[in-house]
Write an enzyme that holds these catalytic residues in place. Structure first.
Site, PDB file in Angstrom:
ATOM      1  N   HIS A 114      59.641  26.243  85.211  1.00 42.74           N
ATOM      2  CA  HIS A 114      59.132  27.470  84.525  1.00 42.74           C
ATOM      3  C   HIS A 114      58.693  28.345  85.759  1.00 42.74           C
ATOM      4  O   HIS A 114      58.083  27.906  86.646  1.00 42.74           O
ATOM      5  CB  HIS A 114      58.111  27.044  83.494  1.00 42.74           C
ATOM      6  CG  HIS A 114      56.895  26.801  83.981  1.00 42.74           C
ATOM      7  ND1 HIS A 114      56.911  25.182  84.347  1.00 42.74           N
ATOM      8  CD2 HIS A 114      55.600  27.144  84.182  1.00 42.74           C
ATOM      9  CE1 HIS A 114      55.595  24.996  84.456  1.00 42.74           C
ATOM     10  NE2 HIS A 114      55.053  25.857  84.585  1.00 42.74           N
ATOM     11  N   HIS A 163      56.325  31.508  91.351  1.00 41.86           N
ATOM     12  CA  HIS A 163      57.145  30.696  91.863  1.00 41.86           C
ATOM     13  C   HIS A 163      57.740  29.614  91.055  1.00 41.86           C
ATOM     14  O   HIS A 163      56.852  29.595  90.020  1.00 41.86           O
ATOM     15  CB  HIS A 163      56.294  30.155  92.911  1.00 41.86           C
ATOM     16  CG  HIS A 163      55.101  29.259  92.330  1.00 41.86           C
ATOM     17  ND1 HIS A 163      53.856  30.024  92.069  1.00 41.86           N
ATOM     18  CD2 HIS A 163      54.866  28.042  91.881  1.00 41.86           C
ATOM     19  CE1 HIS A 163      52.929  29.125  91.464  1.00 41.86           C
ATOM     20  NE2 HIS A 163      53.434  27.942  91.691  1.00 41.86           N
TER      21      HIS A 163
END
Length: 170
Positions: free
Chosen positions: A34, A116
């Site tokens: 995620h 990220h």
């Protein structure tokens, strides 16, 4: 209860990320790959209800967008984390600022938001440098269409589960 906001990228991106996470991320079994939009925090029922209203408003005003993962990077020396980086993080940064605004501003956060996808964490410094040296030679060219984000909660066994999904409609 602990809540957070995240985006789950396409299956293709998740499969690539998981090929590394199996080995290098101790949270592999707790949450799927995620992009964190808002870090975990404790909310009571009243805060949760207000957050849901706020998140729906943000989703209604945000258009779907595309992200492109183009390299592996690290937060070293601040943290021994390896991640898949974005070539153009601006749409996620904008979403973060819209979600973390007004009453939902994150006060006193010691670092700026860097979107990220973590593939390794809690690595020793030697392991981090060895893995990163290898990954930097590996081409990365993955794209994902982002049309939703999720409000997650942490279960008793520390796994993360979707509480509610918000479609981007702007």
């Amino acid at each position: 209860m602990l809540y957070g906001v995240a985006i789950f990228p396409s299956k293709e991106v998740q499969d690539v990320a998981n090929s590394y996470r199996k080995r290098f991320d101790p949270h592999y079994n707790l949450i799927q790959p995620h992009l964190t939009v808002r870090e975990k925090e404790e909310w009571n029922d009243e805060q949760l209800a207000k957050a849901i209203t706020h998140l729906q408003s943000v989703a209604d005003q945000t258009a779907p967008f595309t992200v492109h993962f183009n390299r592996f990077s690290t937060f070293y020396p601040v943290g021994n984390v390896i991640y898949m980086a974005l070539s153009q993080p601006e749409p996620l940064v904008k979403l973060y600022h819209n979600i973390c605004s007004g009453l939902w501003k994150e006060p006193g956060k010691p670092y700026g938001y860097t979107p990220h996808l973590t593939i390794g964490q809690q690595l020793s410094s030697d392991e981090l440098h060895d893995v990163l040296a290898s990954l930097r030679k590996t081409p990365l060219d993955l794209t994902a269409n982002i049309d939703r984000f999720h409000l997650l909660y942490q279960t008793e066994n520390e796994a993360w589960t979707v509480h509610q999904t918000f479609q981007l409609k702007g």
